[in-house]
Motif scaffolding. Structure first.
Motif, PDB file in Angstrom:
ATOM      1  N   LEU A 173      44.228  37.071  49.539  1.00 56.12           N
ATOM      2  CA  LEU A 173      44.136  38.330  50.289  1.00 56.12           C
ATOM      3  C   LEU A 173      42.935  39.145  49.805  1.00 56.12           C
ATOM      4  CD1 LEU A 173      45.340  40.308  52.333  1.00 56.12           C
ATOM      5  CD2 LEU A 173      46.669  41.298  50.474  1.00 56.12           C
ATOM      6  N   LEU A 174      42.769  39.229  48.492  1.00 55.60           N
ATOM      7  CA  LEU A 174      41.632  39.978  47.942  1.00 55.60           C
ATOM      8  C   LEU A 174      40.320  39.331  48.356  1.00 55.60           C
ATOM      9  CD1 LEU A 174      42.693  40.970  44.329  1.00 55.60           C
ATOM     10  CD2 LEU A 174      42.417  42.443  46.311  1.00 55.60           C
ATOM     11  N   ALA A 175      40.276  37.974  48.313  1.00 52.07           N
ATOM     12  CA  ALA A 175      39.032  37.285  48.644  1.00 52.07           C
ATOM     13  C   ALA A 175      38.635  37.549  50.097  1.00 52.07           C
ATOM     14  CB  ALA A 175      39.176  35.786  48.386  1.00 52.07           C
ATOM     15  N   CYS A 176      39.630  37.603  51.013  1.00 50.99           N
ATOM     16  CA  CYS A 176      39.321  37.829  52.429  1.00 50.99           C
ATOM     17  C   CYS A 176      38.925  39.277  52.691  1.00 50.99           C
ATOM     18  CB  CYS A 176      40.520  37.496  53.315  1.00 50.99           C
ATOM     19  SG  CYS A 176      40.961  35.776  53.300  1.00 50.99           S
ATOM     20  N   THR A 177      39.426  40.211  51.872  1.00 57.33           N
ATOM     21  CA  THR A 177      39.146  41.615  52.171  1.00 57.33           C
ATOM     22  C   THR A 177      37.968  42.158  51.373  1.00 57.33           C
ATOM     23  OG1 THR A 177      40.902  42.143  50.611  1.00 57.33           O
ATOM     24  CG2 THR A 177      41.448  42.250  52.925  1.00 57.33           C
ATOM     25  N   LEU A 178      37.813  41.728  50.119  1.00 57.56           N
ATOM     26  CA  LEU A 178      36.753  42.288  49.276  1.00 57.56           C
ATOM     27  C   LEU A 178      35.576  41.333  49.108  1.00 57.56           C
ATOM     28  CD1 LEU A 178      38.941  43.745  46.357  1.00 57.56           C
ATOM     29  CD2 LEU A 178      38.036  44.988  48.304  1.00 57.56           C
ATOM     30  N   GLY A 179      35.797  40.024  49.340  1.00 57.02           N
ATOM     31  CA  GLY A 179      34.779  39.018  49.044  1.00 57.02           C
ATOM     32  C   GLY A 179      35.128  38.316  47.744  1.00 57.02           C
ATOM     33  N   PRO A 180      34.596  37.096  47.547  1.00 59.39           N
ATOM     34  CA  PRO A 180      35.048  36.292  46.398  1.00 59.39           C
ATOM     35  C   PRO A 180      34.716  36.895  45.032  1.00 59.39           C
ATOM     36  CG  PRO A 180      33.280  35.196  47.591  1.00 59.39           C
ATOM     37  CD  PRO A 180      33.688  36.368  48.424  1.00 59.39           C
ATOM     38  N   ALA A 181      33.487  37.372  44.830  1.00 64.36           N
ATOM     39  CA  ALA A 181      33.138  37.852  43.484  1.00 64.36           C
ATOM     40  C   ALA A 181      33.928  39.111  43.104  1.00 64.36           C
ATOM     41  CB  ALA A 181      31.633  38.092  43.376  1.00 64.36           C
ATOM     42  N   PRO A 182      34.003  40.142  43.986  1.00 67.08           N
ATOM     43  CA  PRO A 182      34.836  41.300  43.630  1.00 67.08           C
ATOM     44  C   PRO A 182      36.301  40.912  43.442  1.00 67.08           C
ATOM     45  CG  PRO A 182      33.393  41.857  45.441  1.00 67.08           C
ATOM     46  CD  PRO A 182      33.255  40.385  45.238  1.00 67.08           C
ATOM     47  N   ALA A 183      36.806  39.988  44.264  1.00 68.89           N
ATOM     48  CA  ALA A 183      38.205  39.567  44.128  1.00 68.89           C
ATOM     49  C   ALA A 183      38.425  38.936  42.756  1.00 68.89           C
ATOM     50  CB  ALA A 183      38.563  38.572  45.227  1.00 68.89           C
ATOM     51  N   SER A 184      37.436  38.159  42.308  1.00 70.16           N
ATOM     52  CA  SER A 184      37.546  37.510  41.005  1.00 70.16           C
ATOM     53  C   SER A 184      37.563  38.556  39.891  1.00 70.16           C
ATOM     54  CB  SER A 184      36.372  36.535  40.850  1.00 70.16           C
ATOM     55  OG  SER A 184      36.378  35.973  39.589  1.00 70.16           O
ATOM     56  N   VAL A 185      36.743  39.599  40.029  1.00 68.70           N
ATOM     57  CA  VAL A 185      36.729  40.665  39.022  1.00 68.70           C
ATOM     58  C   VAL A 185      38.082  41.377  38.986  1.00 68.70           C
ATOM     59  CG1 VAL A 185      35.722  42.891  38.403  1.00 68.70           C
ATOM     60  CG2 VAL A 185      34.250  41.021  39.103  1.00 68.70           C
ATOM     61  N   VAL A 186      38.636  41.677  40.164  1.00 71.47           N
ATOM     62  CA  VAL A 186      39.922  42.376  40.217  1.00 71.47           C
ATOM     63  C   VAL A 186      41.016  41.527  39.575  1.00 71.47           C
ATOM     64  CG1 VAL A 186      41.706  43.292  41.737  1.00 71.47           C
ATOM     65  CG2 VAL A 186      39.321  43.723  42.246  1.00 71.47           C
ATOM     66  N   MET A 187      41.046  40.224  39.913  1.00 70.44           N
ATOM     67  CA  MET A 187      42.075  39.354  39.335  1.00 70.44           C
ATOM     68  C   MET A 187      41.910  39.261  37.815  1.00 70.44           C
ATOM     69  SD  MET A 187      44.098  38.508  41.699  1.00 70.44           S
ATOM     70  CE  MET A 187      45.125  37.114  41.308  1.00 70.44           C
ATOM     71  N   THR A 188      40.661  39.185  37.338  1.00 69.03           N
ATOM     72  CA  THR A 188      40.422  39.140  35.893  1.00 69.03           C
ATOM     73  C   THR A 188      40.942  40.411  35.231  1.00 69.03           C
ATOM     74  OG1 THR A 188      38.433  37.855  36.311  1.00 69.03           O
ATOM     75  CG2 THR A 188      38.667  38.784  34.120  1.00 69.03           C
ATOM     76  N   ALA A 189      40.667  41.565  35.868  1.00 70.20           N
ATOM     77  CA  ALA A 189      41.127  42.839  35.301  1.00 70.20           C
ATOM     78  C   ALA A 189      42.654  42.872  35.246  1.00 70.20           C
ATOM     79  CB  ALA A 189      40.600  44.002  36.142  1.00 70.20           C
ATOM     80  N   ILE A 190      43.306  42.365  36.302  1.00 72.07           N
ATOM     81  CA  ILE A 190      44.776  42.329  36.319  1.00 72.07           C
ATOM     82  C   ILE A 190      45.290  41.462  35.172  1.00 72.07           C
ATOM     83  CG2 ILE A 190      46.785  41.479  37.585  1.00 72.07           C
ATOM     84  CD1 ILE A 190      45.362  42.212  40.154  1.00 72.07           C
ATOM     85  N   LEU A 191      44.698  40.269  35.024  1.00 68.96           N
ATOM     86  CA  LEU A 191      45.165  39.357  33.969  1.00 68.96           C
ATOM     87  C   LEU A 191      44.957  39.978  32.594  1.00 68.96           C
ATOM     88  CD1 LEU A 191      43.826  36.036  35.476  1.00 68.96           C
ATOM     89  CD2 LEU A 191      46.215  36.670  35.162  1.00 68.96           C
ATOM     90  N   ALA A 192      43.835  40.696  32.402  1.00 62.13           N
ATOM     91  CA  ALA A 192      43.560  41.315  31.102  1.00 62.13           C
ATOM     92  C   ALA A 192      44.600  42.393  30.800  1.00 62.13           C
ATOM     93  CB  ALA A 192      42.154  41.909  31.090  1.00 62.13           C
ATOM     94  N   ILE A 193      44.890  43.235  31.795  1.00 58.35           N
ATOM     95  CA  ILE A 193      45.899  44.289  31.589  1.00 58.35           C
ATOM     96  C   ILE A 193      47.253  43.655  31.299  1.00 58.35           C
ATOM     97  CG2 ILE A 193      47.254  46.041  32.810  1.00 58.35           C
ATOM     98  CD1 ILE A 193      44.782  47.306  32.155  1.00 58.35           C
ATOM     99  N   GLN A 194      47.600  42.606  32.051  1.00 60.32           N
ATOM    100  CA  GLN A 194      48.894  41.963  31.829  1.00 60.32           C
ATOM    101  C   GLN A 194      48.981  41.354  30.441  1.00 60.32           C
ATOM    102  OE1 GLN A 194      49.051  39.544  35.371  1.00 60.32           O
ATOM    103  NE2 GLN A 194      50.691  40.804  36.222  1.00 60.32           N
ATOM    104  N   ALA A 195      47.882  40.755  29.972  1.00 63.51           N
ATOM    105  CA  ALA A 195      47.910  40.113  28.654  1.00 63.51           C
ATOM    106  C   ALA A 195      47.991  41.156  27.548  1.00 63.51           C
ATOM    107  CB  ALA A 195      46.670  39.238  28.476  1.00 63.51           C
TER     108      ALA A 195
END
Lengths: 234, 282
Positions: B73-95
């Motif tokens: 969903l993020l990749a389709c709405t924001l584009g692949p690179a921003p989506a990857s940054v958002v997912m990385t930020a989520i994983l970092a906060i979760q960890a």
């Protein structure tokens, strides 16, 4: 609004809270690597490491029960895999999975429970983690509870109307997406109006003082010492 | 599936951490250039949205429900690179803050979900998102994104020596497939609802031939990871093959060979992914 207990813990004033974030970050990393690379006599070593972590918890005046139970969120996941390994006739792996995952989670928890997130982020920035990513992380953390609360309202409203169908849940998520997006643009405009240029400027720089160096050396040496003593004696 | 610390063997987490660093750097730089730095609040709030989206349950019958994972969903709405940054930020906060996933295992988790998951989620949309098969492409993106992350995570665990009975492994692969199909259905439903609310949200796929290279690398890695998982579900077949072809210590030979092959292939993915993101931003 619901807050994370870690936020409250990290604002303490113990000697550990006052250490430079970088020293705690490095000490935690050393601990994680020492635990991850240990293979022999794990149950015994784990007792030593757990003792160290409990000592840190008490020294930082953190609630012991709170820390131990929060770290335990990894245990259900670990228990499933431990059980599978046990069934496959590898009890050693099973024990290692549980001990290592719990100790590592506790160590990370102690790091964030003694260091406020903005300070931790600043020391990560000094370690050359991309600044753009770290800014996103900070905004993300700031707005998690805001957006989660909005989602909780939507869920309550849906339950009051008799629950969601698949289609209605998709519509609800689309609305939540649109609202988050609108909120983000409003925040963005407000921050630009206040001169935001993409990163935060700290008011005070945290210096690395001699006590921080002493802490770093001790905190890195002790887990290693536990492991060396354990492996030599046994 | 967020891998906690203590699950991966040292060669596996060390290699994947070393690979995740440049990948994250590339993604951050590409997103920053395409987006301008002051848009960080937008990505942060969209990350918070993905967190919150897990509270909305999608009923799937028989009393069970699932929720959105979000990579596609993020990749389709924001584009692949921003989506990857958002997912990385989520994983970092979760960890770090929620003890969900390890810190040493952050690199592997980022590669599984924020790099491979987002790439796999975006690729079908990139290829067919503009044409007649748009809805099917979005569905396929959701399916592939979850499937890629899960198969990679599983193969990393197996390479690290976590043991699983073959029957359990087969069942969990089945469960992954079900949740992947669910993610596809949820992603498709949310994207169509978004397009009804406000058509501008969902971006049209931009032309970037370099994405194909990234896709090819991803495909190779997934094939290797799938091979590791498949080999573990049917160890008897591999054993008998190895014994018949005269290898003295079949399992040991297979184990080390597979880990080397896996690591090399994951390296290739990273090279391809990094190059893709750099070209996109250029």
């Amino acid at each position: 609004m619901r807050h994370n207990a870690v936020d409250e813990w990290s604002r303490g004033s113990s000697a550990l809270h006052r250490r430079a974030p970088a020293s705690k970050l490095i000490a935690a990393a050393v601990f994680l690597v020492v635990v991850a690379t240990a293979h022999h006599h794990l149950p015994l070593l784990a007792c030593g490491w757990l003792g160290l972590l409990l000592w840190v918890t008490l020294a930082a005046r953190l609630p012991l029960g709170g820390i131990l139970s929060r770290g335990a969120v990894v245990l259900p996941f670990s228990a499933v895999f431990a059980l599978l390994s046990w069934m496959e006739g590898a009890p050693g792996i099973a024990v290692a999975l549980i001990l290592k995952s719990y100790l590592s989670a506790l160590a990370v928890l102690l790091l964030v429970a003694t260091t406020p997130l903005p300070e931790l982020v600043r020391s990560l920035e000094a370690a050359r983690v991309p600044r753009f990513l770290l800014t996103v992380v900070q905004f993300l953390y700031r707005y998690i509870f805001v957006v989660v609360e909005e989602a909780a309202h939507m869920r309550t409203a849906a339950a009051a109307r008799g629950g969601l169908t698949f289609r209605a849940a998709a519509d609800a998520l689309a609305v939540l997406f649109a609202r988050s997006f609108a909120r983000a643009e409003a925040i963005h405009r407000a921050m630009i109006a206040r001169g935001f240029d993409g990163h935060f400027r700290p008011l005070a720089r945290r210096r690395f003082a001699p006590p921080d160096a002493v802490f770093l050396v001790l905190a890195s040496a002790l887990p290693l010492l536990v492991r060396t003593v354990g492996e030599v004696l046994l | 599936m967020h891998i906690p610390d203590g699950f991966l063997s040292t060669p596996v987490w060390a290699t994947l951490d070393a690979l995740a660093l440049p990948a994250t750097g590339f993604a951050a730089r590409a997103a920053q250039r395409g987006f301008d730095e002051s848009k960080a609040p937008l990505l942060g709030v969209m990350g918070a949205f993905i967190f919150a989206a897990q509270m909305i349950n999608f009923p799937v019958g028989m009393g069970t429900s699932g929720h959105l994972v979000g990579g596609a969903l993020l990749a389709c709405t924001l584009g692949p690179a921003p989506a990857s940054v958002v997912m990385t930020a989520i994983l970092a906060i979760q960890a770090f803050v929620f003890q969900d996933g390890g810190v040493l295992a952050l690199g592997p988790n980022v590669l599984n979900m924020a790099v491979a998951g987002v790439l796999a989620g975006y690729l079908p949309y990139h290829l067919w998102g503009g044409g007649r098969f748009r809805r099917a492409a979005i569905f396929a993106g959701g399916v592939l994104s979850v499937l890629a992350s899960a198969v990679l995570a599983l193969s990393e665990l197996l390479l690290s020596g976590v043991r699983m009975p073959p029957s359990v492994l087969a069942v969990s692969l089945g469960l992954f497939l079900v949740s992947a199909l669910l993610e596809g259905a949820i992603t498709m439903a949310v994207v169509s609802a978004l397009e009804r609310i406000q058509p501008g949200f969902v971006r049209q796929p931009a032309s970037a031939p370099a994405l194909l290279l990234g896709g090819l690398g991803l495909f190779a890695v997934l094939l290797a990871a799938g091979g590791v998982v498949f080999a573990s579900t049917a160890p008897d077949g591999i054993d008998s093959l190895a014994i018949r072809s005269g290898i003295a210590k079949p399992l040991a030979a297979y184990g080390s060979g597979a880990s080397v092959a896996g690591v090399v292939l994951i390296f290739l993915l990273l090279l391809a992914g990094g190059r893709m993101m750099r070209r996109r931003s250029a």
